[in-house]
Design a protein around this motif. Structure first.
Motif, PDB file in Angstrom:
ATOM      1  N   PRO A 117     -35.197  15.599   1.436  1.00  0.00           N
ATOM      2  CA  PRO A 117     -35.200  15.926   0.006  1.00  0.00           C
ATOM      3  C   PRO A 117     -34.878  17.391  -0.257  1.00  0.00           C
ATOM      4  O   PRO A 117     -34.971  18.238   0.635  1.00  0.00           O
ATOM      5  CB  PRO A 117     -36.645  15.611  -0.397  1.00  0.00           C
ATOM      6  CG  PRO A 117     -37.437  15.900   0.844  1.00  0.00           C
ATOM      7  CD  PRO A 117     -36.552  15.502   2.000  1.00  0.00           C
ATOM      8  N   ASP A 118     -34.500  17.679  -1.500  1.00  0.00           N
ATOM      9  CA  ASP A 118     -34.372  19.055  -1.970  1.00  0.00           C
ATOM     10  C   ASP A 118     -35.752  19.456  -2.483  1.00  0.00           C
ATOM     11  O   ASP A 118     -36.194  18.988  -3.543  1.00  0.00           O
ATOM     12  CB  ASP A 118     -33.329  19.137  -3.090  1.00  0.00           C
ATOM     13  CG  ASP A 118     -33.061  20.570  -3.550  1.00  0.00           C
ATOM     14  OD1 ASP A 118     -33.932  21.436  -3.334  1.00  0.00           O
ATOM     15  OD2 ASP A 118     -31.992  20.813  -4.136  1.00  0.00           O
ATOM     16  N   SER A 141     -35.458  12.062  -2.334  1.00  0.00           N
ATOM     17  CA  SER A 141     -34.056  11.708  -2.150  1.00  0.00           C
ATOM     18  C   SER A 141     -33.895  10.190  -2.220  1.00  0.00           C
ATOM     19  O   SER A 141     -34.861   9.432  -2.128  1.00  0.00           O
ATOM     20  CB  SER A 141     -33.582  12.213  -0.786  1.00  0.00           C
ATOM     21  OG  SER A 141     -34.399  11.669   0.232  1.00  0.00           O
ATOM     22  N   TYR A 152     -35.229   7.639   4.547  1.00  0.00           N
ATOM     23  CA  TYR A 152     -35.018   8.660   3.520  1.00  0.00           C
ATOM     24  C   TYR A 152     -34.026   9.719   3.988  1.00  0.00           C
ATOM     25  O   TYR A 152     -33.985  10.061   5.174  1.00  0.00           O
ATOM     26  CB  TYR A 152     -36.331   9.390   3.206  1.00  0.00           C
ATOM     27  CG  TYR A 152     -37.324   8.610   2.400  1.00  0.00           C
ATOM     28  CD1 TYR A 152     -37.578   8.930   1.072  1.00  0.00           C
ATOM     29  CD2 TYR A 152     -38.033   7.554   2.967  1.00  0.00           C
ATOM     30  CE1 TYR A 152     -38.507   8.222   0.327  1.00  0.00           C
ATOM     31  CE2 TYR A 152     -38.964   6.837   2.230  1.00  0.00           C
ATOM     32  CZ  TYR A 152     -39.198   7.181   0.906  1.00  0.00           C
ATOM     33  OH  TYR A 152     -40.111   6.467   0.175  1.00  0.00           O
ATOM     34  N   GLN A 153     -33.267  10.265   3.038  1.00  0.00           N
ATOM     35  CA  GLN A 153     -32.572  11.520   3.278  1.00  0.00           C
ATOM     36  C   GLN A 153     -33.599  12.648   3.196  1.00  0.00           C
ATOM     37  O   GLN A 153     -34.663  12.489   2.597  1.00  0.00           O
ATOM     38  CB  GLN A 153     -31.520  11.782   2.204  1.00  0.00           C
ATOM     39  CG  GLN A 153     -30.385  10.800   2.124  1.00  0.00           C
ATOM     40  CD  GLN A 153     -29.439  11.177   0.996  1.00  0.00           C
ATOM     41  OE1 GLN A 153     -29.095  12.331   0.825  1.00  0.00           O
ATOM     42  NE2 GLN A 153     -29.033  10.193   0.216  1.00  0.00           N
ATOM     43  N   GLN A 203     -30.696  20.638   6.996  1.00  0.00           N
ATOM     44  CA  GLN A 203     -31.626  19.529   6.827  1.00  0.00           C
ATOM     45  C   GLN A 203     -32.660  19.488   7.949  1.00  0.00           C
ATOM     46  O   GLN A 203     -33.805  19.082   7.728  1.00  0.00           O
ATOM     47  CB  GLN A 203     -30.852  18.213   6.743  1.00  0.00           C
ATOM     48  CG  GLN A 203     -30.043  18.079   5.462  1.00  0.00           C
ATOM     49  CD  GLN A 203     -29.274  16.773   5.375  1.00  0.00           C
ATOM     50  OE1 GLN A 203     -29.178  16.016   6.340  1.00  0.00           O
ATOM     51  NE2 GLN A 203     -28.715  16.502   4.201  1.00  0.00           N
ATOM     52  N   GLU A 243     -23.775   8.100  -1.369  1.00  0.00           N
ATOM     53  CA  GLU A 243     -25.051   8.774  -1.111  1.00  0.00           C
ATOM     54  C   GLU A 243     -25.865   8.004  -0.072  1.00  0.00           C
ATOM     55  O   GLU A 243     -26.453   8.594   0.838  1.00  0.00           O
ATOM     56  CB  GLU A 243     -25.833   8.900  -2.427  1.00  0.00           C
ATOM     57  CG  GLU A 243     -26.936   9.921  -2.415  1.00  0.00           C
ATOM     58  CD  GLU A 243     -26.446  11.354  -2.335  1.00  0.00           C
ATOM     59  OE1 GLU A 243     -27.261  12.220  -1.952  1.00  0.00           O
ATOM     60  OE2 GLU A 243     -25.261  11.614  -2.629  1.00  0.00           O
TER      61      GLU A 243
END
Length: 388
Positions: A237-238, A245, A234-235, A97, A318
């Motif tokens: 993102p992919d 995310s 935010y996490q 990440q 999550e």
């Protein structure tokens, strides 16, 4: 004078109408199938004004997002629309990440996003005591706005400038420059398609955009009552997929909401998990849907989204990746929206804005998130390229 008909009174249709009227391009009429403007994606989102850090450099969306963010924030200030200029934090919890954070910094800088800054674990904790991460990327340009108030204000702007918004006018056919609704028939010199979830359907009435199809994805939000935040969190993102995310946002009224999911929706307006048999059959049996499903990573992404949609514990798990203190017993359903995700004939997600300009028709085929952020800059782009 030129008569321009716009199909759809979401934030994109309203912004384009306002821009065209300000530039005296013609008489503007918006046809809206609902009883008021902004009943779908424009009024059912998180209200985030994005900074543009996750946009692909050189894309239309990247240009529109960075310029549009500033324009929209200035508009909200001018019109006294509630807004929380709190900034955006993207959090990393492992080495992979962190690599994504580095990529986001690179992308954001290339797109012209200003004042981006990395935060150490201690700096993150100081800024967001209820968060958890080993490194973060901070953009001070992110904000949250009351999207319903924004849409209503923009609609009033259009009307006060001389435009018309005709509600309850569902478009059922277009022949040449004649637009037929369930109630009436209208004639225009130019038609602009801003139909959002039904943009492909309206375009196909004009024999345009035949290579594109909307596949709906539902974004569900939860309200969090036991954790406070100062920024939007935010996490990472992919980046293989166009979905952000799951994140936490502080609404302008102080509510903390988490989401959205990105779960396949069995209907373009199935906000409460209803199944529209006709619409579901149409996309589930298409070749492009099969091609989409077999793409690397899609199945695992879709499975995780379904788990979060039907299990509060999965949803909470999550969210706990960025804020461990969130607990299942203190979150509750808030609202949901539908993302009009465009897919091409090869089953690939269309990630950039897609708009076609012709003498009689302009088709806004894809203007999904961050569509609201881009809206005012996108309206200028349409005005500059409109062929009348």
């Amino acid at each position: 004078m030129t008569n321009i008909i716009i199909v759809g009174a979401g934030i994109i249709g309203l912004s384009i109408a306002r821009e065209l009227i300000l530039n005296k391009r013609g008489n503007v009429i918006i046809l809206e199938k609902e009883h008021e403007a902004g009943m779908h994606a424009s009024g059912r989102n998180s209200g985030v004004i994005h900074s543009g850090i996750n946009q692909k450099p050189g894309s239309i969306k990247a240009r529109m997002c960075v310029d549009g963010s500033l324009m929209l924030r200035n508009y909200c200030k001018e019109k006294s629309i509630p807004m929380n200029e709190c900034g955006t934090i993207v959090i990393a919890n492992n080495e992979n990440q962190i690599k994504t954070l580095d990529k986001l910094m690179e992308m954001g800088t290339a797109c012209g996003v200003s004042n981006l800054k990395f935060l150490s674990e201690s700096e993150l904790k100081e800024k967001e005591p209820n968060s958890s991460g080993i490194k973060a990327l901070f953009s001070p340009n992110g904000a949250a706005v009351d999207s319903e108030k924004l849409v209503k204000t923009m609609a009033l702007d259009v009307i006060s400038l001389g435009g018309k918004i005709l509600t309850g006018e569902k478009v059922v056919g277009i022949s040449g420059l004649k637009v037929k609704t369930e109630k009436n028939e209208y004639t225009a010199n130019h038609i602009i398609n801003c139909a959002g979830l039904y943009a492909d359907k309206v375009a196909h009435m004009m024999n345009e955009g035949l290579d594109f199809k909307v596949i709906p994805f539902r974004g569900e939000y939860m309200e969090v009552s036991n954790v406070s935040i100062n920024s939007m969190i935010y996490q990472t993102p992919d980046l293989r997929f166009p979905f952000l995310s799951v994140h936490m946002t502080k609404e302008t009224d102080g509510k903390i909401i988490a989401g959205p999911t990105a779960v396949l929706s069995f209907g373009r307006e199935s906000y409460n998990k209803e199944i529209n048999i006709k619409e579901s059959f149409e996309f589930l049996t298409s070749l492009r849907f099969f091609l989409l499903v077999v793409q690397p990573g899609f199945f695992s992404m879709a499975f995780q989204a379904f788990k979060m949609s039907f299990s509060k514990y999965s949803f909470c798990k999550e969210i706990q990746k960025v804020s461990p203190r969130v607990i299942p017993g203190l979150i509750k359903p808030f609202r949901s929206g539908i993302r009009a995700q465009m897919v091409d004939k090869y089953g690939r997600f269309v990630d950039d804005h897609v708009v076609t300009f012709k003498k009689s028709y302009t088709n806004v085929l894809n203007c999904v998130s961050p569509g609201m952020t881009c809206s005012m800059a996108f309206a200028k782009y349409v005005n500059q390229n409109l062929i009348l």
